[in-house]
Design a protein around this motif. Sequence first.
Motif, PDB file in Angstrom:
ATOM      1  N   GLY A  68       0.566  -1.197  -0.083  1.00  0.00           N
ATOM      2  CA  GLY A  68      -0.131   0.017   0.004  1.00  0.00           C
ATOM      3  C   GLY A  68       0.512   0.976   0.052  1.00  0.00           C
ATOM      4  O   GLY A  68       0.168   2.287  -0.953  1.00  0.00           O
ATOM      5  N   MET A  69       1.835   1.191   1.048  1.00  0.00           N
ATOM      6  CA  MET A  69       2.812   2.337   0.380  1.00  0.00           C
ATOM      7  C   MET A  69       3.812   2.843  -0.306  1.00  0.00           C
ATOM      8  O   MET A  69       3.436   3.727  -1.119  1.00  0.00           O
ATOM      9  N   GLY A  70       4.293   1.368  -1.536  1.00  0.00           N
ATOM     10  CA  GLY A  70       4.454   1.352  -2.635  1.00  0.00           C
ATOM     11  C   GLY A  70       3.714   2.323  -3.363  1.00  0.00           C
ATOM     12  O   GLY A  70       3.895   3.322  -4.408  1.00  0.00           O
ATOM     13  N   ASN A  71       2.173   1.879  -3.180  1.00  0.00           N
ATOM     14  CA  ASN A  71       1.480   2.295  -4.880  1.00  0.00           C
ATOM     15  C   ASN A  71       1.299   3.659  -3.857  1.00  0.00           C
ATOM     16  O   ASN A  71       0.339   4.535  -4.977  1.00  0.00           O
ATOM     17  N   ALA A  72       1.312   4.056  -2.922  1.00  0.00           N
ATOM     18  CA  ALA A  72       0.839   4.998  -2.934  1.00  0.00           C
ATOM     19  C   ALA A  72       1.947   6.550  -2.762  1.00  0.00           C
ATOM     20  O   ALA A  72       1.719   7.723  -3.608  1.00  0.00           O
ATOM     21  N   VAL A  73       3.391   5.456  -2.465  1.00  0.00           N
ATOM     22  CA  VAL A  73       4.427   7.117  -2.995  1.00  0.00           C
ATOM     23  C   VAL A  73       4.287   6.860  -4.166  1.00  0.00           C
ATOM     24  O   VAL A  73       4.411   7.994  -4.606  1.00  0.00           O
ATOM     25  N   SER A  74       4.510   5.971  -5.565  1.00  0.00           N
ATOM     26  CA  SER A  74       4.242   6.102  -6.707  1.00  0.00           C
ATOM     27  C   SER A  74       3.361   6.674  -7.028  1.00  0.00           C
ATOM     28  O   SER A  74       3.318   7.426  -8.503  1.00  0.00           O
ATOM     29  N   GLY A  75       1.920   6.792  -6.635  1.00  0.00           N
ATOM     30  CA  GLY A  75       0.421   7.263  -7.782  1.00  0.00           C
ATOM     31  C   GLY A  75       1.336   8.353  -7.279  1.00  0.00           C
ATOM     32  O   GLY A  75       1.187   9.754  -8.274  1.00  0.00           O
ATOM     33  N   ALA A  76       2.365   9.670  -6.128  1.00  0.00           N
ATOM     34  CA  ALA A  76       2.476  10.811  -5.798  1.00  0.00           C
ATOM     35  C   ALA A  76       3.157  11.154  -6.697  1.00  0.00           C
ATOM     36  O   ALA A  76       3.610  12.547  -6.511  1.00  0.00           O
ATOM     37  N   ILE A  96       0.283  12.036   4.728  1.00  0.00           N
ATOM     38  CA  ILE A  96      -1.245  11.663   5.865  1.00  0.00           C
ATOM     39  C   ILE A  96      -1.430  10.009   5.347  1.00  0.00           C
ATOM     40  O   ILE A  96      -1.840   9.396   6.405  1.00  0.00           O
ATOM     41  N   GLY A  97      -1.583   9.820   4.321  1.00  0.00           N
ATOM     42  CA  GLY A  97      -2.076   8.774   4.122  1.00  0.00           C
ATOM     43  C   GLY A  97      -0.804   7.674   4.595  1.00  0.00           C
ATOM     44  O   GLY A  97      -1.582   5.924   4.857  1.00  0.00           O
ATOM     45  N   LEU A  98       0.631   7.808   4.439  1.00  0.00           N
ATOM     46  CA  LEU A  98       1.283   6.894   4.716  1.00  0.00           C
ATOM     47  C   LEU A  98       1.202   6.809   5.923  1.00  0.00           C
ATOM     48  O   LEU A  98       1.148   5.870   6.153  1.00  0.00           O
ATOM     49  N   ALA A  99       0.934   8.176   7.205  1.00  0.00           N
ATOM     50  CA  ALA A  99       1.028   8.006   8.169  1.00  0.00           C
ATOM     51  C   ALA A  99      -0.433   6.665   8.649  1.00  0.00           C
ATOM     52  O   ALA A  99      -0.119   5.967   9.480  1.00  0.00           O
TER      53      ALA A  99
END
Length: 116
Positions: A68-76, A96-99
């Motif tokens: 999930g963190m990898g997908n979030a950072v990739s999208g951002a 905030i999403g990563l936290a």
Amino acid sequence: MKSNVIKLFYLTIFVLMVSAPAVFAAGATLASGATFASEGGSDGGAMSMMAMGCVIGLGLAAFGGGIGMGNAVSGALTAMARNPGFYQKIFPNMLIGLALIESLVIYTLVVVFILL
């Protein structure tokens, strides 16, 4: 490739769901007065099963949190690369999403410590 990963995920969830009642039932009998191996009694392997379940659950939570963190950072990062002007709006939301994603893994760790 992706369908194999999904099949493996569902198989893992199925195995955990099938084995969970046996682990929790053994824990209930231990709570009713049986002694643990550390106290000189025999727990019948229930504590080792619960420990194994906790380790597997924590591993799955960490794996899912990492994905999930990898997908979030990739999208951002993709969004910031396409439109650098929105950096000020995207970056705080990403943090905030990563936290929140990491907090789910930490909650799992707390539950594991409580159970063990």
